[in-house]
Design a protein around this motif. Structure first.
Motif, PDB file in Angstrom:
ATOM      1  N   UNK A 161       0.856  -1.191   0.000  1.00  0.00           N
ATOM      2  CA  UNK A 161       0.000   0.000   0.000  1.00  0.00           C
ATOM      3  C   UNK A 161       0.886   1.232   0.000  1.00  0.00           C
ATOM      4  N   UNK A 162       0.725   2.075  -1.015  1.00  0.00           N
ATOM      5  CA  UNK A 162       1.474   3.325  -1.119  1.00  0.00           C
ATOM      6  C   UNK A 162       0.554   4.485  -0.747  1.00  0.00           C
ATOM      7  N   UNK A 163       1.054   5.395   0.057  1.00  0.00           N
ATOM      8  CA  UNK A 163       0.203   6.447   0.619  1.00  0.00           C
ATOM      9  C   UNK A 163       0.713   7.830   0.238  1.00  0.00           C
ATOM     10  N   UNK A 179      -1.555  -0.009  10.097  1.00  0.00           N
ATOM     11  CA  UNK A 179      -0.834  -1.057  10.816  1.00  0.00           C
ATOM     12  C   UNK A 179      -1.449  -1.357  12.180  1.00  0.00           C
ATOM     13  N   UNK A 180      -1.805  -0.283  12.913  1.00  0.00           N
ATOM     14  CA  UNK A 180      -2.353  -0.492  14.244  1.00  0.00           C
ATOM     15  C   UNK A 180      -3.771  -1.030  14.241  1.00  0.00           C
ATOM     16  N   UNK A 185       1.204  -5.236   7.849  1.00  0.00           N
ATOM     17  CA  UNK A 185       2.599  -5.188   8.294  1.00  0.00           C
ATOM     18  C   UNK A 185       3.260  -3.897   7.810  1.00  0.00           C
ATOM     19  N   UNK A 186       4.007  -3.199   8.651  1.00  0.00           N
ATOM     20  CA  UNK A 186       4.628  -1.939   8.233  1.00  0.00           C
ATOM     21  C   UNK A 186       5.496  -2.078   6.990  1.00  0.00           C
ATOM     22  N   UNK A 211       8.233   0.756   7.913  1.00  0.00           N
ATOM     23  CA  UNK A 211       7.666   1.037   6.601  1.00  0.00           C
ATOM     24  C   UNK A 211       8.739   1.602   5.673  1.00  0.00           C
ATOM     25  N   UNK A 212       8.373   1.820   4.420  1.00  0.00           N
ATOM     26  CA  UNK A 212       9.264   2.451   3.459  1.00  0.00           C
ATOM     27  C   UNK A 212       8.960   3.945   3.392  1.00  0.00           C
ATOM     28  N   UNK A 213      10.007   4.740   3.251  1.00  0.00           N
ATOM     29  CA  UNK A 213       9.880   6.195   3.213  1.00  0.00           C
ATOM     30  C   UNK A 213      10.281   6.685   1.828  1.00  0.00           C
TER      31      UNK A 213
END
Length: 302
Positions: A161-163, A179-180, A185-186, A211-213
């Motif tokens: 999922x890209x945000x 995630x919460x 999964x992050x 997560x990815x930044x």
């Protein structure tokens, strides 16, 4: 085996090459009248220019209902030799008519899953990830609705999922929801536009979550963030999070394309890559452009 779902089929992540992890070949929105990305020839020229700079893959973050032109993507990929990863998902509500949104009520996750597994419309082109969006320092009801559907699609398929973070804000709120609350999964979440809000504390917390930044797109004139981006990347790398970083160009208007006098897709490799290498070294930049996007978009598809 984990693979990246491109518009020409699933490929091993190591075959992507140098990846623009966030960009657009086609895009249309009532928020950008007269600046639509609709020209096939311009899209091809951008891909070719990116390829000439050493580019090998592009993740197109254009979601449902915003002029993705999915049927055009396979031929463009073949003609230019650039892998393309297409998106499903939904942007902020301001990009859609109320009729479009009403037609998705009660079936949004179903649409996402279908586009990931069966294909986008009648094109047969399968999406490789889900794109959703937050608001400016907040998540409204629309954002929470789309994120709930994205999480459901992830659990059904494994898709990342890209945000879109509005002006780079709201990263931790997004992680709280996806995630919460929703159990994603992050490591399956990509947060976009963090260069637009260079807050080192938030960056570090997001990276520590796993997560990815994504640092994607040159700043507009009123955003003094470009010169801060290398330092933000260096701080994350020095903290041990170099494997969490992604880079992209995020070309969203016709005027921003290199063929129309803007920076366009080639800017990422022509200017951003060498500038960043001065701060963190060629080796890390190479990994950020190749290994990291391969992991971020690779999935053991269900």
């Amino acid at each position: 085996m984990s693979t990246v779902r491109t518009v020409l089929g699933d490929v091993p992540p190591g075959r992507l090459g140098v990846c623009d992890a966030h960009d657009h070949l086609f895009l249309a929105s009532p928020r950008l009248p007269g600046q639509e990305l609709r020209s096939r020839s311009a899209a091809r020229a951008e891909l070719a220019a990116f390829r000439e700079q050493g580019g090998g893959a592009v993740a197109q973050w254009t979601p449902y209902g915003m002029g993705r032109r999915a049927a055009e993507l396979p031929a463009l990929s073949r003609e230019t030799g650039v892998h393309i990863v297409a998106a499903t998902g939904l942007h902020q509500d301001v990009h859609y008519t109320e009729g479009t949104l009403a037609g998705l009520r009660g079936r949004l996750a179903e649409v996402f899953v279908a586009e990931l597994t069966d294909g986008i419309g009648t094109s047969g082109v399968r999406a490789g990830f889900v794109k959703v969006a937050g608001g400016f320092h907040t998540l409204d009801a629309h954002a929470r609705w789309t994120m709930a559907a994205a999480a459901e699609a992830h659990h059904a398929t494994g898709a990342p999922i890209a945000v879109h973070l509005e002006l780079g804000t709201g990263a931790l709120d997004v992680l709280d929801v996806l995630c919460g609350e929703r159990g994603v999964p992050p490591g399956r979440v990509v947060l976009g536009h963090l260069n637009r809000c260079p807050d080192p504390v938030v960056h570090r917390q997001a990276a520590e979550a796993g997560c990815y930044l994504a640092f994607d797109g040159p700043s507009r004139a009123h955003h003094a963030t470009d010169w801060r981006m290398p330092e933000a990347v260096r701080a994350l790398a020095e903290a041990g999070h170099g494997d969490r970083l992604l880079l992209g160009g995020d070309t969203t208007t016709a005027a921003a394309r290199s063929v129309d006098g803007g920076p366009g897709m080639p800017y990422l490799l022509r200017r951003v890559r060498p500038r960043l290498a001065l701060a963190v070294g060629e080796e890390l930049v190479a990994r950020v452009l190749t290994e990291n996007p391969g992991r971020a978009f690779a999935v053991e598809w269900r």
